[in-house]
Design a protein around this motif. Structure first.
Motif, short mmCIF file in Angstrom:
data_model
loop_
_atom_site.label_atom_id
_atom_site.label_comp_id
_atom_site.label_asym_id
_atom_site.label_seq_id
_atom_site.Cartn_x
_atom_site.Cartn_y
_atom_site.Cartn_z
N ASP A 1 45.06 42.88 46.33
CA ASP A 1 44.14 41.74 46.30
C ASP A 1 42.71 42.16 45.98
OD1 ASP A 1 46.23 40.04 46.83
OD2 ASP A 1 45.66 39.63 48.90
N TYR A 2 42.25 43.25 46.57
CA TYR A 2 40.89 43.71 46.28
C TYR A 2 40.75 44.11 44.81
CZ TYR A 2 39.27 43.74 51.14
OH TYR A 2 38.88 43.38 52.40
N LEU A 3 41.71 44.88 44.32
CA LEU A 3 41.63 45.30 42.92
C LEU A 3 41.77 44.12 41.97
CD1 LEU A 3 43.61 48.65 43.02
CD2 LEU A 3 41.18 48.34 42.52
N SER A 4 42.65 43.19 42.29
CA SER A 4 42.80 42.00 41.45
C SER A 4 41.50 41.21 41.39
CB SER A 4 43.91 41.09 41.98
OG SER A 4 45.16 41.69 41.82
N THR A 5 40.83 41.09 42.52
CA THR A 5 39.54 40.40 42.54
C THR A 5 38.52 41.11 41.67
OG1 THR A 5 39.94 39.49 44.74
CG2 THR A 5 37.64 39.62 44.02
N ALA A 6 38.45 42.45 41.81
CA ALA A 6 37.47 43.22 41.04
C ALA A 6 37.76 43.18 39.55
CB ALA A 6 37.46 44.67 41.53
N PHE A 7 39.03 43.24 39.16
CA PHE A 7 39.38 43.27 37.74
C PHE A 7 39.52 41.88 37.11
CE2 PHE A 7 41.37 47.56 38.71
CZ PHE A 7 40.36 48.27 38.10
N TYR A 8 40.02 40.93 37.85
CA TYR A 8 40.27 39.60 37.28
C TYR A 8 39.29 38.54 37.80
CZ TYR A 8 44.66 41.51 35.57
OH TYR A 8 45.61 42.25 34.92
N GLY A 9 39.06 38.52 39.10
CA GLY A 9 38.20 37.49 39.67
C GLY A 9 36.76 37.59 39.21
N LEU A 10 36.28 38.80 38.96
CA LEU A 10 34.90 39.01 38.51
C LEU A 10 34.78 39.10 37.00
CD1 LEU A 10 33.78 41.67 41.17
CD2 LEU A 10 33.42 39.19 41.21
N SER A 11 35.89 38.94 36.31
CA SER A 11 35.90 39.13 34.86
C SER A 11 35.47 37.87 34.12
CB SER A 11 37.29 39.55 34.39
OG SER A 11 38.18 38.46 34.53
N GLU A 12 35.10 38.09 32.87
CA GLU A 12 34.74 37.00 31.98
C GLU A 12 35.34 37.29 30.62
OE1 GLU A 12 30.71 35.66 32.27
OE2 GLU A 12 30.45 36.69 34.19
N ARG A 13 35.83 36.25 30.00
CA ARG A 13 36.35 36.39 28.64
C ARG A 13 35.30 35.81 27.70
NH1 ARG A 13 42.23 35.49 26.15
NH2 ARG A 13 41.60 35.62 23.99
N LEU A 14 34.77 36.67 26.84
CA LEU A 14 33.72 36.26 25.92
C LEU A 14 34.29 36.07 24.53
CD1 LEU A 14 30.92 38.76 27.04
CD2 LEU A 14 31.43 36.48 27.95
N SER A 15 33.80 35.07 23.84
CA SER A 15 34.21 34.82 22.46
C SER A 15 33.20 35.44 21.51
CB SER A 15 34.28 33.32 22.19
OG SER A 15 35.25 32.73 23.02
N MET A 16 33.70 35.91 20.38
CA MET A 16 32.83 36.42 19.33
C MET A 16 32.68 35.37 18.25
SD MET A 16 33.54 40.41 18.49
CE MET A 16 35.12 40.68 19.28
N ASP A 17 31.47 35.26 17.71
CA ASP A 17 31.27 34.33 16.61
C ASP A 17 31.70 35.00 15.29
OD1 ASP A 17 29.14 35.97 15.76
OD2 ASP A 17 27.59 34.57 16.42
N ALA A 18 31.57 34.31 14.20
CA ALA A 18 32.03 34.81 12.90
C ALA A 18 31.32 36.10 12.49
CB ALA A 18 31.83 33.73 11.84
N GLU A 19 30.12 36.33 13.01
CA GLU A 19 29.37 37.55 12.67
C GLU A 19 29.62 38.67 13.67
OE1 GLU A 19 27.63 34.41 12.60
OE2 GLU A 19 28.20 34.39 10.48
N GLY A 20 30.51 38.47 14.62
CA GLY A 20 30.84 39.51 15.59
C GLY A 20 29.86 39.61 16.74
#
Length: 154
Positions: free
Chosen positions: A73-92
Motif C-alpha cells: 500500500d505504501y509503495l502503491s501510494t508513492a508510485f501511483y497515488g502521487l503520480s501524474e500522467r502528462l500529455s505532450m503537445d505536437a512539438e513535444g
C-alpha cells in the motif's frame, strides 16, 4: 541501448511548458506510451518519469509484495497515488504541474537525466550537486574492497 541516456537542460517557456528532449521522445514512442508518466522521486528532490518501461519496472517491484500488505500500500501510494500522467503537445512539450515543480524546486529550467528504463527531471543546480555526488560514489564503488584485495593477493 534503447533506453533513456544522456542529459539535457531546457528552459520553461512563458506558458509553463518545456520540451522533452527529442531522444527521450523517441524512446517513449518506441515504448508505445502516449504521454509521460511522472511522480516525485522517492530518494531525491527530482521527478521520476518514463513510459511503459517504467510502469513495468514498478509492477515488477510491487509484485514482490502481497497486495494487501502495508508495504504494498505504501509503495502503491508513492508510485501511483502521487503520480501524474502528462500529455505532450505536437512539438513535444509538456506542462509540469505545480506539485511536481514545487517538489523538485524547478523554476526556469529543467535538466532531463537518462537512467535507462526511466529518466529524471531536475532543477539544474540541484542536478549539478547530485551529479558530483554520483560520480564520487560511482568511483568509490569501482575501487576494490579490502577483502577483494586480500583475496586477489592469495
Amino acid at each position: 541501448m534503447s533506453g533513456f541516456v544522456s542529459r539535457y537542460t531546457n528552459r520553461i517557456d512563458r506558458k509553463g511548458r518545456v520540451s522533452v528532449p527529442a531522444a527521450f521522445r523517441q524512446v517513449l514512442t518506441r515504448d508505445g506510451f502516449d504521454g509521460l508518466y511522472c511522480y516525485p522521486s522517492l530518494d531525491m528532490k527530482a521527478v521520476d518519469a518514463g513510459g511503459n518501461g517504467l510502469l513495468a519496472e514498478i509492477e515488477r517491484r510491487l509484485g514482490k509484495f502481497d497486495p494487501f500488505t502495508e508495504e504494498h500500500d505504501y509503495l502503491s501510494t508513492a508510485f501511483y497515488g502521487l503520480s501524474e500522467r502528462l500529455s505532450m503537445d505536437a512539438e513535444g512539450r509538456i506542462g509540469l504541474t505545480s506539485t511536481l515543480l514545487d517538489f523538485a524546486g524547478i523554476t526556469e529550467e529543467v535538466t532531463f537525466v537518462g537512467q535507462g528504463y526511466k529518466f529524471q527531471i531536475w532543477e539544474p543546480g540541484r542536478y549539478a550537486e547530485h551529479e558530483a555526488e554520483a560520480r564520487r560514489r560511482a568511483l568509490a564503488l569501482r575501487r576494490p574492497t579490502p577483502r577483494a584485495e586480500a583475496e586477489g593477493a592469495t
